[in-house]
Design a protein around this motif. Sequence first.
Motif, PDB file in Angstrom:
ATOM      1  N   UNK A  73       0.944  -1.303  -0.113  1.00  0.00           N
ATOM      2  CA  UNK A  73      -0.075   0.031   0.029  1.00  0.00           C
ATOM      3  C   UNK A  73       0.847   1.369  -0.031  1.00  0.00           C
ATOM      4  N   UNK A  74       1.993   1.273   0.381  1.00  0.00           N
ATOM      5  CA  UNK A  74       3.102   2.442   0.377  1.00  0.00           C
ATOM      6  C   UNK A  74       3.130   2.551  -1.040  1.00  0.00           C
ATOM      7  N   UNK A  75       3.402   1.594  -1.731  1.00  0.00           N
ATOM      8  CA  UNK A  75       3.757   1.797  -3.280  1.00  0.00           C
ATOM      9  C   UNK A  75       2.392   2.164  -3.724  1.00  0.00           C
ATOM     10  N   UNK A  76       1.230   1.604  -3.704  1.00  0.00           N
ATOM     11  CA  UNK A  76      -0.084   2.219  -4.274  1.00  0.00           C
ATOM     12  C   UNK A  76      -0.219   3.625  -3.864  1.00  0.00           C
ATOM     13  N   UNK A  77      -0.121   4.206  -2.640  1.00  0.00           N
ATOM     14  CA  UNK A  77      -0.159   5.555  -2.376  1.00  0.00           C
ATOM     15  C   UNK A  77       0.529   6.392  -2.990  1.00  0.00           C
ATOM     16  N   UNK A  78       1.927   5.996  -3.103  1.00  0.00           N
ATOM     17  CA  UNK A  78       2.781   6.906  -3.733  1.00  0.00           C
ATOM     18  C   UNK A  78       2.660   7.005  -5.276  1.00  0.00           C
TER      19      UNK A  78
END
Length: 381
Positions: A73-78
Motif C-alpha cells: 500500500x505504500x507503493x499504491x499511495x505513492x
Amino acid sequence: MMNEKKTDLPYLMRQYPGLEKIPWIHLIDSPTPVEKLIGLEKELDFKGIYIKRDDLTNPEYGGNKPRKFEFLLGRALKRKKKHILTMGGIGSNHCVANSMFCKQLGLKSVVFLQNQPLTDHVRKNLLLELFYEAKIVHKKTEAGLGTAMIWYMLTHWRSYLIWAGGSNKIGTIGYVNAAFELKKQIDDGIFPEPDFIFTTTGSSGTTAGLLLGCELAGLKSKIIGITVSSEQWASRKRVLDLARKCLAYLRRFDTKIPEIPLSKLENRLEMNTNYFGGTYGIVTDKGQYAVDLIKKTDNIELETTYTGKTLSGLMSFIEKYRDSLQDKTILFINSFSSADQTEKVKKMDYRSLDGKLHRYFDGRIPLSKKVVKIDSNFKNS
C-alpha cells in the motif's frame, strides 16, 4: 514513507539505508513478541518450542498480511491509486486485511472471490468485508475472476492490483524485514537462535521473505514451509522464484546487499505438502487437533485453513525426529490474526451482501463437515 524517525524505520532499512527509497507506510506494532510455548512443550515432552506472535502485528487485524501491506500500500499511495484490487477464496484473510487497511487509508477495496469449502470462518470473513465496505466480486472460476478484474481496471484507471496473498516481490519484503526483526530479538537475548522456523505457505510470500531475510541477516535457521494451497500458489519453485525476484528488487536500491547464490537458498529451504488435505480450505484431522491442542495448552487462537496445518506439521516433525532434535530450537510463526472481530461481525446482516452470496448463509450451501485424514508421520516433499 511518511516522515518516520530512523528508529521507526523497518529493521531492514536500518541495516541497508539505500532501501529508504522504497515506498513504505507504518502499519504494524513492531517487534511482535516471541514466547515459549510452555504448555505445548509439556504436552509433547519436548523443550525448545517458541512462537513468533505475528497475530499481534496490528490491533485491528493482525497476522502476516500487515507486514506485506506496509510495502504494497505504500507503493499504491505513492502512485496515487484509489481502487485496490486483490483476489482470494471467499474466506480469504488477505482480502479482509486489504479491505480493513483500505478503509483506514481512504481507499476503495475491491475483492475478487472464488469458492472454497464453507465454514464459520468463511462466513465471518465475508461479513467483515461488508463491514469494511469492500466491493465484492464473486466468480466460480479463475477465468471469470480474471475477466472481471481486467474489466474493472479498464473502467477505473486509478486501480492497483495486489496479487493473491500479497505475494510478489514487493509484499515479500515484509518478511525479509521480519527476519531482521528476529535477528534483533536474538541479539537482545529474548530467545535463542532457532534451528528451524515453521511457516505457513499459502501464496509463498511469507516463506520466501523469511528465506531471503534469514540469509541476509546471517541466521542459521532452516525454513520449513508447510503448504496449504495448490502447487500453483505454494511450491518450492515459487518460493525460490519470489525470493530471487525480491533480492534483485532490493539490490536496485542498495548495492551493499550481497548477491546470494541460488544454492544457498535451496539448502536453507524445506517444503512439505503432506498437511494440505488436497483442497484449499478443507479441514484436516491433524490441523483441527493442533488448533484445539494449542488453545488448551497455551491459549493461542489458530484456524484450520492455514496455521493449524502448519502447527500439525511441526508436531509431526518433533514426533518423527525427536532423538536428533535434542537441544534444538524450533520457532513457529503465528500468521493468523488474533484480533477479536466478534462485535463487528454481529453488526452485519448477510442480506446486505450481493444476493448471490446469500446462499452461503441461508442454508442452501451447508457448512462443510468434511475432515480429511492426514498421515501423522512427517515426510519431506
